[in-house]
Design an enzyme around this catalytic site. Structure first.
Site, PDB file in Angstrom:
ATOM      1  N   TRP A 102       0.827  -1.215   0.000  1.00 22.65           N
ATOM      2  CA  TRP A 102       0.000   0.000   0.000  1.00 22.65           C
ATOM      3  C   TRP A 102       0.856   1.257   0.000  1.00 22.65           C
ATOM      4  CZ3 TRP A 102      -4.383  -0.799  -2.031  1.00 22.65           C
ATOM      5  CH2 TRP A 102      -5.021  -2.026  -1.855  1.00 22.65           C
ATOM      6  N   ASP A 173      -2.080   6.578   6.287  1.00 17.65           N
ATOM      7  CA  ASP A 173      -3.096   5.667   5.760  1.00 17.65           C
ATOM      8  C   ASP A 173      -3.343   4.630   6.854  1.00 17.65           C
ATOM      9  OD1 ASP A 173      -4.571   3.682   4.591  1.00 17.65           O
ATOM     10  OD2 ASP A 173      -3.209   3.307   2.916  1.00 17.65           O
ATOM     11  N   LYS A 197     -12.873  -2.251   6.771  1.00 15.81           N
ATOM     12  CA  LYS A 197     -12.209  -3.145   7.726  1.00 15.81           C
ATOM     13  C   LYS A 197     -12.793  -2.915   9.126  1.00 15.81           C
ATOM     14  CE  LYS A 197      -8.731  -2.448   4.423  1.00 15.81           C
ATOM     15  NZ  LYS A 197      -8.790  -3.614   3.633  1.00 15.81           N
TER      16      LYS A 197
HETATM   17  C1  LIG Z   1      -3.708  -0.038   3.984  1.00 11.00           C
HETATM   18  C2  LIG Z   1      -4.603   0.111   2.795  1.00 11.00           C
HETATM   19  N1  LIG Z   1      -4.548   1.240   2.071  1.00 11.00           N
HETATM   20  C3  LIG Z   1      -5.331   1.433   0.997  1.00 11.00           C
HETATM   21  C4  LIG Z   1      -6.233   0.473   0.588  1.00 11.00           C
HETATM   22  C5  LIG Z   1      -7.086   0.735  -0.617  1.00 11.00           C
HETATM   23  O1  LIG Z   1      -8.369   0.894  -0.170  1.00 11.00           O
HETATM   24  P1  LIG Z   1      -9.616   1.062  -1.156  1.00 11.00           P
HETATM   25  O2  LIG Z   1      -9.867  -0.289  -1.738  1.00 11.00           O
HETATM   26  O3  LIG Z   1     -10.685   1.535  -0.221  1.00 11.00           O
HETATM   27  O4  LIG Z   1      -9.270   2.065  -2.179  1.00 11.00           O
HETATM   28  C6  LIG Z   1      -6.338  -0.711   1.316  1.00 11.00           C
HETATM   29  C7  LIG Z   1      -7.312  -1.743   0.894  1.00 11.00           C
HETATM   30  O5  LIG Z   1      -7.382  -2.822   1.378  1.00 11.00           O
HETATM   31  C8  LIG Z   1      -5.498  -0.903   2.445  1.00 11.00           C
HETATM   32  O6  LIG Z   1      -5.563  -2.028   3.155  1.00 11.00           O
END
Ligand SMILES: Cc1ncc(COP(=O)(O)O)c(C=O)c1O
Length: 362
Positions: A102, A173, A197
């Site tokens: 991520w 994040d 989550k």
């Molecule tokens: C730590 C993290 N950041 C970003 C995301 C991306 O999230 P989204 O699917 O809501 O765009 C996720 C998705 O699982 C994640 O676990």
């Protein structure tokens, strides 16, 4: 219906009590004669729902005055672009800590708009650790420092909040460990999290942003990507994701009943402890490459001693009511996501299954 414990990384398990409550008021919210899904977002009923959700979130996280809470859409992924588009101001560079999948996506997107200084990275050892903070190469002129508090795919979690240096705000994040442990919000410039989550259903992104960071957006960005616009309109510039916000509000109330973030954090420690203990005491049948202090308490990532056993492990687990344990394709193996709503009974059930499986196939 057979009892299933759902270990999905997201969309993930929600508290049973929340789903039951949503079911009971699906057709008629509080005697309004309407489903929440059918209500105008500007009507007094929904205004009450969003107001309560924000109020409860502020209480749960002890959000100080001077911070805005925003309920947006586009997922955490859209924040990878919105953050630089809004927070660069007159700066042109950003610090990012690279701890896995991520973080890398955040880096990739940020590079479209800014110079990225990777202040630290654990890619050299397969994202098994967080580099010692004193070794980070920070840019004193960075617009902000971005990090991912919990790498959902890798199973790597920050055990601490980095320090703020040179007045460079921290942006986090927190998608996969939001509300899972107590944090001091005042240490952050901004926190964001996709809902699916620990907050509610997908389709909602929650932001907590310090007010002095608003109003710095690039002039040419779409109106819908401008934090100030959403802040001025109390997340009602356009039609927000009303139903996910409603469910998030129920989750926040549920969390308060669990003793708040402090209460759930204790349970989260206990749940993770049970799982890592089985892994560590399995004589190598199960293993994790994540170094001890950085093991995620939300996403327990592990491998079996032979990959050939993966399919049978998953099949047997499913027969035992243990669902969605397959690891992300990028890392393989298994991943047990044990977010706030996963009851300890679910973890105990998984632990028993893992011990039996290791006895049978070890
Ligand atoms: C730590 C993290 N950041 C970003 C995301 C991306 O999230 P989204 O699917 O809501 O765009 C996720 C998705 O699982 C994640 O676990």
């Amino acid at each position: 219906m057979a009892k299933v414990y759902n270990f999905s990384a997201g969309p993930a398990v929600l508290p049973h009590a929340v789903l039951a409550e949503a079911q009971s008021e699906l057709l008629d919210w509080h005697g309004s004669g309407m489903s929440v899904m059918e209500m105008s977002h500007r009507g007094k009923e929904f205004m009450e729902i969003i107001h309560d959700a924000e109020h409860d979130l502020r209480e749960l996280m002890h959000i100080p005055a001077g911070y805005k809470v925003l309920f947006l859409q586009g997922g955490a992924s859209l924040q990878f672009a919105m953050v630089p588009l809004n927070l660069l101001g007159d700066k042109d560079s950003v610090d990012i800590v690279n701890t896995g999948h991520w973080s890398k996506l955040a880096i990739k997107e940020t590079k479209r708009y800014a110079k990225v200084n990777v202040a630290a990275s654990s890619e050299d050892r397969n994202f098994s650790y967080i580099p010692e903070e004193s070794s980070w190469q920070r840019d004193p002129n960075a617009a902000y420092l971005h990090y991912t508090s919990n790498e959902t795919i890798g199973g790597l979690q920050f055990p601490y909040i980095p320090s703020e240096q040179h007045g460079v705000p921290l942006v986090c994040d927190m998608s996969s460990d939001f509300l899972s442990r107590e944090i001091d919000v005042s240490r952050f410039g901004m926190i964001y999290a996709g809902a699916q989550k620990n907050i509610g259903p997908s389709g909602l992104t929650v932001l907590v942003i310090r007010e002095d960071l608003l109003g710095k957006a690039r002039a040419d960005i779409p109106t819908m990507l401008n934090y100030q616009v959403h802040a001025d309109a109390d997340s009602m510039y356009n039609t927000p994701g009303t139903y996910p916000i409603y469910i998030a509000g129920l989750v926040f109330k549920w969390l308060k009943e669990q003793g708040g973030v402090k209460g759930i954090a204790t349970r989260n420690e206990e749940k993770a402890g049970l799982l890592y203990h089985v892994i560590d005491s399995s004589g190598g049948f199960y293993s994790t490459h994540i170094e001890q202090p950085f093991r995620s308490k939300m996403n327990v990532v592990f491998k079996l001693k032979e990959e050939a056993l993966d399919e049978i492990f998953l099949l047997e687990a499913r027969k035992n009511g243990l669902a969605q344990l397959k690891g992300h394709r990028a890392v393989g193996g298994m991943r047990a996501s044990i977010y706030n709503a996963m009851p300890i009974e679910g973890v105990k059930s998984l632990v028993n299954f893992m011990q039996d499986f290791a006895r049978q196939y070890g």
